[in-house]
Design a protein around this motif. Structure first.
Motif, PDB file in Angstrom:
ATOM      1  N   GLU A  58     -18.919 -59.223  22.005  1.00  0.00           N
ATOM      2  CA  GLU A  58     -18.530 -59.209  20.592  1.00  0.00           C
ATOM      3  C   GLU A  58     -18.324 -60.624  20.062  1.00  0.00           C
ATOM      4  OE1 GLU A  58     -15.119 -56.761  20.079  1.00  0.00           O
ATOM      5  OE2 GLU A  58     -16.199 -54.885  20.373  1.00  0.00           O
ATOM      6  N   GLN A  59     -18.795 -60.799  18.818  1.00  0.00           N
ATOM      7  CA  GLN A  59     -18.655 -62.083  18.133  1.00  0.00           C
ATOM      8  C   GLN A  59     -18.155 -61.813  16.715  1.00  0.00           C
ATOM      9  OE1 GLN A  59     -19.604 -65.006  19.668  1.00  0.00           O
ATOM     10  NE2 GLN A  59     -20.489 -64.068  21.503  1.00  0.00           N
ATOM     11  N   GLN A  60     -17.502 -62.798  16.110  1.00  0.00           N
ATOM     12  CA  GLN A  60     -17.042 -62.700  14.735  1.00  0.00           C
ATOM     13  C   GLN A  60     -18.009 -63.436  13.816  1.00  0.00           C
ATOM     14  OE1 GLN A  60     -14.309 -60.906  13.575  1.00  0.00           O
ATOM     15  NE2 GLN A  60     -14.201 -60.153  15.673  1.00  0.00           N
ATOM     16  N   ILE A  99     -18.895 -64.159   9.410  1.00  0.00           N
ATOM     17  CA  ILE A  99     -18.326 -64.155   8.072  1.00  0.00           C
ATOM     18  C   ILE A  99     -19.415 -63.723   7.087  1.00  0.00           C
ATOM     19  CG2 ILE A  99     -17.140 -65.475   6.297  1.00  0.00           C
ATOM     20  CD1 ILE A  99     -15.576 -65.098   8.884  1.00  0.00           C
ATOM     21  N   SER A 106     -14.570 -60.984   7.181  1.00  0.00           N
ATOM     22  CA  SER A 106     -14.890 -61.120   8.595  1.00  0.00           C
ATOM     23  C   SER A 106     -15.343 -59.780   9.152  1.00  0.00           C
ATOM     24  CB  SER A 106     -13.667 -61.619   9.372  1.00  0.00           C
ATOM     25  OG  SER A 106     -13.938 -61.650  10.756  1.00  0.00           O
ATOM     26  N   THR A 123     -17.166 -57.855  12.900  1.00  0.00           N
ATOM     27  CA  THR A 123     -17.436 -57.981  14.335  1.00  0.00           C
ATOM     28  C   THR A 123     -18.846 -57.499  14.636  1.00  0.00           C
ATOM     29  OG1 THR A 123     -15.099 -57.612  14.839  1.00  0.00           O
ATOM     30  CG2 THR A 123     -16.671 -57.320  16.639  1.00  0.00           C
ATOM     31  N   ASN A 153     -24.936 -64.996  11.802  1.00  0.00           N
ATOM     32  CA  ASN A 153     -23.887 -65.541  10.933  1.00  0.00           C
ATOM     33  C   ASN A 153     -24.475 -66.076   9.631  1.00  0.00           C
ATOM     34  OD1 ASN A 153     -21.253 -66.087  10.315  1.00  0.00           O
ATOM     35  ND2 ASN A 153     -20.920 -67.514  11.981  1.00  0.00           N
ATOM     36  N   PRO A 158     -14.234 -54.830   9.031  1.00  0.00           N
ATOM     37  CA  PRO A 158     -12.786 -54.963   9.237  1.00  0.00           C
ATOM     38  C   PRO A 158     -12.074 -53.666   8.895  1.00  0.00           C
ATOM     39  CG  PRO A 158     -13.502 -56.187   7.292  1.00  0.00           C
ATOM     40  CD  PRO A 158     -14.739 -55.762   8.016  1.00  0.00           C
TER      41      PRO A 158
END
Length: 311
Positions: A112-114, A116, A122, A124, A166, A212
């Motif tokens: 898992e990465q965050q 934007i 934000s 996941t 991203n 989120p």
């Protein structure tokens, strides 16, 4: 494998040596007193030592792979001096190294990465995708990255894919991502292939993006509201259809009553036309039982019996 061959060879040499000199060894006062016995032991120990430290190795480059034999010595070691290899390859591990790179499709899952999204939200992601190497460019890739395929997957390629996700997510609003996920992921694949096209081809990418918690609740509430509106609209249409059915049924019943009343009126009219005085007298005669009526005169007068006849 080369080490195993050295061990087997050493044992075979010692066996042949003892077989050739066994008579001489047995003729000594003691087997351990014979120098030839200890020569055999020396050969065995030396063979084992050589087997354990010998630098040669033999590996097979499997079908669907590209093998690269890289020199580890010289001024340009590991960069410009490499050879493509296939099948069985023997090399000296002290001065060279063999890398295998698969050229058929590989599947990979990243943790898992965050990321934007547009607007600063934000989210996941847990990307998974297929990739394949371009066989003719493996040497160039190794010259630039100087890593094996597993290290490349977890370092250079992961950075490229996560960075692409991203950057593309920054251009998409959160609602649009979830309403048009197929287009969103298609844009990611297109952008990723631009960035890694020199050595890789990316396909079948799935971001597995998770919104989120606050946005998830908003999406669920919106979905529930839409469903409730659809239910209300369906109920309205059912009510309209039921009303139309009742109106049609009432019209049909009214028409039936009108038709029945008209028929009855027509029947009465026809009866009235056919009821003349002669026909009425005929009906009276048909219903008479043959007895005359007995009549009493007023004021206590006589009772006349019209049914009696004079003899």
């Amino acid at each position: 494998m080369i080490t195993s061959l050295f061990v087997i060879g050493t044992v075979l040499i010692v066996f042949l040596y003892y077989r050739a000199n066994w008579t001489s060894i047995r003729s000594s006062a003691s087997v351990f007193a014979s120098s030839k016995f200890w020569i055999g032991i020396f050969i065995l120990i030396t063979g084992f030592i050589i087997s354990s430290i010998q630098p040669f190795n033999m590996e097979r480059v499997d079908a669907g792979h590209v093998g690269i034999k890289v020199n580890l010595t010289g001024d340009n070691r590991g960069v410009s001096k490499f050879e493509y290899k296939t099948g069985w390859v023997i090399y000296n591990t002290w001065i060279s190294k063999l890398y295998e790179f698969p050229t058929f499709q590989q599947h990979i899952d990243y943790p898992e990465q965050q990321v934007i999204t547009k607007g600063g939200f934000s989210a996941t992601i847990k990307p998974s995708f297929n990739y394949s190497l371009k066989p003719g460019d493996v040497g160039d890739m190794f010259q630039n990255l100087r890593l094996g395929i597993k290290e490349i997957e977890q370092q250079w390629l992961q950075t490229a894919i996560v960075g692409t996700v991203n950057d593309v997510a920054n251009k998409w609003a959160v609602d649009d991502i979830f309403n048009q996920r197929e287009k969103f992921e298609s844009d990611i694949v297109a952008e990723a292939n631009k960035r890694v096209a020199k050595w890789f081809t990316i396909s079948q990418l799935r971001t597995n993006i998770i919104p989120p918690a606050a946005l998830q609740q908003s999406i669920e509430a919106k979905t529930k509201a839409i469903q409730e509106v659809q239910v209300a609209e369906n109920q309205r249409l059912v009510a309209i259809a039921e009303g139309d059915r009742k109106i049609a049924q009432a019209r049909a019943d009214s028409a039936a009553q009108v038709i029945a009343a008209a028929g009855e009126a027509e029947a009465i009219r026809r009866k009235q036309v056919s009821l003349n005085s002669t026909y009425i007298d005929y009906l009276k005669i048909q219903k008479w039982d043959g007895k005359l009526p007995q009549v009493q005169t007023g004021n206590g007068g006589l009772i006349l019996n019209l049914d009696k006849r004079n003899d």
